[in-house]
Design an enzyme around this catalytic site. Sequence first.
Site, PDB file in Angstrom:
ATOM      1  N   GLY A  89      37.745 -57.298 -65.470  1.00 51.60           N
ATOM      2  CA  GLY A  89      37.380 -55.888 -65.429  1.00 51.60           C
ATOM      3  C   GLY A  89      37.378 -55.316 -64.022  1.00 51.60           C
ATOM      4  O   GLY A  89      37.428 -54.109 -63.820  1.00 51.60           O
ATOM      5  N   GLY A 123      35.312 -51.210 -61.855  1.00 50.18           N
ATOM      6  CA  GLY A 123      36.369 -52.061 -61.315  1.00 50.18           C
ATOM      7  C   GLY A 123      36.224 -52.345 -59.832  1.00 50.18           C
ATOM      8  O   GLY A 123      37.127 -52.917 -59.214  1.00 50.18           O
ATOM      9  N   ASP A 249      32.539 -67.683 -69.763  1.00 49.63           N
ATOM     10  CA  ASP A 249      33.603 -66.968 -69.043  1.00 49.63           C
ATOM     11  C   ASP A 249      33.536 -67.246 -67.544  1.00 49.63           C
ATOM     12  O   ASP A 249      34.425 -66.817 -66.807  1.00 49.63           O
ATOM     13  CB  ASP A 249      33.532 -65.461 -69.312  1.00 49.63           C
ATOM     14  CG  ASP A 249      32.162 -64.886 -69.016  1.00 49.63           C
ATOM     15  OD1 ASP A 249      31.188 -65.292 -69.683  1.00 49.63           O
ATOM     16  OD2 ASP A 249      32.048 -64.041 -68.116  1.00 49.63           O
TER      17      ASP A 249
HETATM   18  P1  AMP Z   1      30.491 -61.383 -64.299  1.00 51.22           P
HETATM   19  O1  AMP Z   1      29.084 -61.212 -64.711  1.00 51.22           O
HETATM   20  O2  AMP Z   1      30.742 -60.990 -62.879  1.00 51.22           O
HETATM   21  O3  AMP Z   1      31.013 -62.745 -64.606  1.00 51.22           O
HETATM   22  O4  AMP Z   1      31.355 -60.336 -65.141  1.00 51.22           O
HETATM   23  C1  AMP Z   1      31.296 -60.291 -66.538  1.00 51.22           C
HETATM   24  C2  AMP Z   1      32.323 -59.313 -67.056  1.00 51.22           C
HETATM   25  O5  AMP Z   1      32.042 -57.985 -66.593  1.00 51.22           O
HETATM   26  C3  AMP Z   1      33.751 -59.604 -66.621  1.00 51.22           C
HETATM   27  O6  AMP Z   1      34.591 -59.264 -67.706  1.00 51.22           O
HETATM   28  C4  AMP Z   1      33.939 -58.684 -65.458  1.00 51.22           C
HETATM   29  O7  AMP Z   1      35.301 -58.379 -65.240  1.00 51.22           O
HETATM   30  C5  AMP Z   1      33.160 -57.459 -65.895  1.00 51.22           C
HETATM   31  N1  AMP Z   1      32.698 -56.660 -64.746  1.00 51.22           N
HETATM   32  C6  AMP Z   1      31.749 -57.009 -63.860  1.00 51.22           C
HETATM   33  N2  AMP Z   1      31.568 -56.034 -62.930  1.00 51.22           N
HETATM   34  C7  AMP Z   1      32.454 -55.049 -63.220  1.00 51.22           C
HETATM   35  C8  AMP Z   1      32.772 -53.780 -62.636  1.00 51.22           C
HETATM   36  N3  AMP Z   1      32.152 -53.335 -61.539  1.00 51.22           N
HETATM   37  N4  AMP Z   1      33.744 -53.051 -63.218  1.00 51.22           N
HETATM   38  C9  AMP Z   1      34.373 -53.486 -64.317  1.00 51.22           C
HETATM   39  N5  AMP Z   1      34.113 -54.659 -64.918  1.00 51.22           N
HETATM   40  C10 AMP Z   1      33.176 -55.452 -64.388  1.00 51.22           C
HETATM   41 MG    MG Z   2      32.704 -63.710 -64.443  1.00 59.63          MG
END
Ligand code: AMP
Ligand code: MG
Length: 491
Positions: A89, A123, A249
């Site tokens: 994301g 993003g 993930d």
């Molecule tokens: P994470 O907790 O960092 O492992 O992210 C979990 C999910 O949320 C993943 O699919 C990331 O790509 C998405 N994600 C986290 N932060 C953002 C953001 N600022 N914009 C878009 N997607 C995000």
């Molecule tokens: Mg992640």
Amino acid sequence: MAQPAFDSAYARLPDRFFARVTPTPVKAPRLIRVNAPLAAELGIDPDWLASEEGVAVLAGNRVPDTATPIATAYAGHQFGGFVPQLGDGRAILLGEVIDRGGTRRDVQLKGAGPTPYSRRGDGRAALGPVLREYLVSEAMQALGIPTTRALAAVTTGERVVRETMLPGAVLTRVASSHIRVGTFQFFASRGDVEGVRTLADHVIARHYPHAAEAEHPHRALLEAVVQAQAELVARWLLVGFVHGVMNTDNTSVAGETIDYGPCAFLDEYDPQAVFSSIDLYRRYAYGNQPAIAQWNLTRLAECLLPLLGDDADAAAEDAVQVLEAFGPAFERAYQGGLRRKLGLSTERPGDAALAEELLQAMAANLADFTLTFRGLSEAAADEEADAHVRSLFNDPGAYDAWAPRWRHRLGEEPGDAAARREAMLAVNPAFIPRNHRIEAVIRAAVDRNDFAPFEELLTVLARPFDSQPAFARYMEPPAAHERVHQTFCGT
Ligand code: AMP
Ligand code: MG
């Protein structure tokens, strides 16, 4: 050396594996840092990376000709609950390069703008989490622990909206791949067995080529991932690392540490330690990490079941057998590591109990994990060094009660004390990325645009096993007012 020449095997997989995307340009990119040794390893000219053109690529303002930028699809269990659609994301895979050792490596921009998987996110990445990931991933590398790497970081000249407005940044992350347990779950949860098979064969070819030669390649793949994760988590525990968000993930099938969010290193030893502000039920506490890794591997095994044989019961039995190897593999790696930390090069029946008793005394007496083992390395050669180690325990008597048994055991070891000390100093780091130091680096950069503390901390962490007397202050645990009780996700 030159500009990166991308060759992207993942982008040649079927369309449903990813979305083609273009990074969103930013206003005013500025280089924070290029990791020159890593660039050289990848065959990329670090001077080109630091040039105006290179920085434009690192910021997502320019896409190299050979790149095929994509956002990959994945799913995942987050804190135990299944989310069928996650995906990159806020990360865009520019492509893969073949490094100087012949290994295929992903080059990804983290924070390069929205993708079809951004859901409600922007993003983007904030500067603080980018510096944190840079520091901790490179520290892990220096500690000898499999990890994604940081190739570069840039600021964007734009602000991102979080609880407050924060400076934006982009991290260029390098990984042996970004394929996660959740990538398998994406296809399995859609009943897309062909997708699972294609992914499994891609992972075998890329990470575990020996599995292709096995009688049952997909079973061998599962065995290899179980082994890699067991060893990885053992190494985490041996340096006091708490990942913080071990969702499926965030679990790499290549066995690298990935997705540094609210991670932290222990100061005082506490198996229950949790730092993440969102881990309300202590699911990902330090001491839970082996059990969680096994849980995540069980999710991977479920995805692979249709590939393990036509008879569902036999396939399930097979999977259970492979998963049961996790415990022994973890114990072997963990106990072996503890013995080395204690200066034991041979194995005796009471060793595990000896280590466990020390850990219990440390937990009961809030002894600093890193300083205790570093101190033991000196005490192994010189009993006068006991004074320092015992002072790390709230009740120094707890160390006094344990130390004679350790010394007795050392007496059964071959080799001399000086060699033992050297061997211990090489496995018991002096320098870890302590949370309060990372916070101070982030505060200086975000509040004062001062990156000197970031550079200095990186320098210290690059040689964690060397004494570096000039930087002795970086060994110290936080003073009461410096203590960081909670860490936050980058989101
Ligand atoms: P994470 O907790 O960092 O492992 O992210 C979990 C999910 O949320 C993943 O699919 C990331 O790509 C998405 N994600 C986290 N932060 C953002 C953001 N600022 N914009 C878009 N997607 C995000
Ligand atoms: Mg992640």
